[in-house]
Structure formats: structure tokens, C-alpha cells
Enzyme design. Structure first.
Site, mmCIF file in Angstrom:
data_model
loop_
_atom_site.group_PDB
_atom_site.id
_atom_site.type_symbol
_atom_site.label_atom_id
_atom_site.label_comp_id
_atom_site.label_asym_id
_atom_site.label_seq_id
_atom_site.Cartn_x
_atom_site.Cartn_y
_atom_site.Cartn_z
ATOM 1 N N LEU A 11 0.799 -1.224 0.000
ATOM 2 C CA LEU A 11 0.000 0.000 0.000
ATOM 3 C C LEU A 11 0.835 1.280 0.000
ATOM 4 O O LEU A 11 0.303 2.370 0.187
ATOM 5 C CB LEU A 11 -0.975 -0.013 1.185
ATOM 6 N N CYS A 12 2.146 1.145 -0.240
ATOM 7 C CA CYS A 12 3.011 2.335 -0.329
ATOM 8 C C CYS A 12 2.853 3.001 -1.688
ATOM 9 O O CYS A 12 2.723 2.323 -2.711
ATOM 10 C CB CYS A 12 4.480 1.942 -0.164
ATOM 11 N N HIS A 13 2.885 4.323 -1.675
ATOM 12 C CA HIS A 13 2.857 5.077 -2.930
ATOM 13 C C HIS A 13 4.247 5.064 -3.559
ATOM 14 O O HIS A 13 5.247 5.142 -2.842
ATOM 15 C CB HIS A 13 2.476 6.538 -2.661
ATOM 16 N N MET B 213 8.971 4.590 4.974
ATOM 17 C CA MET B 213 9.073 3.205 4.500
ATOM 18 C C MET B 213 10.282 3.019 3.579
ATOM 19 O O MET B 213 10.921 1.967 3.593
ATOM 20 C CB MET B 213 7.779 2.781 3.791
ATOM 21 N N ASP C 4 23.855 -11.856 3.317
ATOM 22 C CA ASP C 4 23.987 -12.703 2.132
ATOM 23 C C ASP C 4 25.445 -12.848 1.703
ATOM 24 O O ASP C 4 25.896 -13.942 1.376
ATOM 25 C CB ASP C 4 23.160 -12.132 0.982
#
Length: 162
Positions: free
Chosen positions: A80-82, A118, A133
Site C-alpha cells: 500500500l506504499c505510494h 518506509m 547474504d
């Protein structure tokens, strides 16, 4: 059943359905977010990163690029992030020999209608996952922790600091 009480969770409508928040009426302002986190490891792993002798190459350099790339793709990862046109993403690493830890701090900026928290948080996570990693062959016990928003500026809610 609908309720007349406004929902404090902005990503849900009055019926409790998930939706993307409408930011069309918000003013464009300069928005900044700073997030941080760290990865703890064995002293030998830390020394390998610090000296630049990891088999896969420059761990910090690759993690920096991963963080920047992640910040730009946040809206593809968080439903739901723009999508946000970032004006700046700065990625800093601090090596803590006493703790055998690498701290990553990301500052994300834009001029827009919604914040960049975010983007900063996603960038920190991906930077630390990239370190994991690149070093997991020698240290599977690394631990990522303390990921948090440190500060945000801009928008209706103004300046917030942890």
C-alpha cells in the site's frame, strides 16, 4: 457492520477493507526520514568486512548500492506504499569493532505529498540483508536488530524524533 468512529489505521476504509491512502489533497512539502539498524557477527567476520577481504567483494559498497536500489523499489515490496520520486538517499555505515557490528543509517528525502519512512526503513533492511547474504558462508549466526525510524520531517505531522 460499519462504524461511525473514524479508523486510526489509515490503510483501512470505514468497512475495514485495505486501501491505498488518498494523498491527492495533501500539500507537497519537503519530507525526510532517517532509519537505522545493525548486524552483529563473529569477530572474524567483522575483520573480513573491515579489511575488504570477503570472497564476494566489497561488502559495504555492495550493501550501499542495495540500500539505494531498495529505497527506490519500496512501493513494489510494500503493497500500500505510494511510488515516491526520491530526491536523495544517503547511506552511511559505521563499523563497531567492540560489538563486531555494522550499523547502517539511511536518510531518504523527497518533495511530495507523503512521507519517506518506509523507503528509509526498507533501505536499512535490505542493506543489512545484503551484508548477511555476502557473509553467510562464513557466519550463518549473524543477527540483524534494532531497525527503527530515528526521525521524520515534513507533512502535517511535522517533525518527529525517536
Amino acid at each position: 457492520m460499519t462504524t461511525s468512529t473514524p479508523n486510526p489505521l489509515t490503510h483501512f476504509d470505514a468497512d475495514g477493507q485495505a486501501h491505498m491512502v488518498d494523498v491527492g489533497a495533501k500539500a507537497e512539502t519537503r519530507r525526510v526520514a532517517v532509519a537505522s539498524g545493525r548486524i552483529l557477527m563473529q569477530p572474524d567476520t567483522f575483520a573480513m568486512i573491515e579489511s575488504g577481504t570477503a570472497k564476494k567483494g566489497d561488502v559495504i559498497g555492495i550493501a550501499r548500492i542495495a540500500a539505494i536500489q531498495a529505497s527506490k523499489r519500496t512501493s513494489e515490496l510494500i503493497p500500500l506504499c505510494h511510488p515516491i520520486p526520491l530526491t536523495r538517499v544517503a547511506v552511511e555505515f559505521a563499523l563497531d569493532e567492540a560489538e563486531s557490528a555494522v550499523r547502517c543509517t539511511v536518510t531518504a528525502e523527497t518533495v511530495g505529498r507523503t512521507g519517506v519512512e518506509m523507503e528509509a526503513l526498507t533501505a536499512v533492511n535490505v542493506a543489512l540483508l545484503t551484508i548477511y547474504d555476502m557473509c553467510k558462508a562464513v557466519d550463518r549466526g549473524m543477527r540483524i536488530d534494532g531497525i527503527q525510524l530515528l526521525e521524520k520531517l515534513g507533512g502535517k505531522s511535522g517533525h518527529w524524533k525517536a
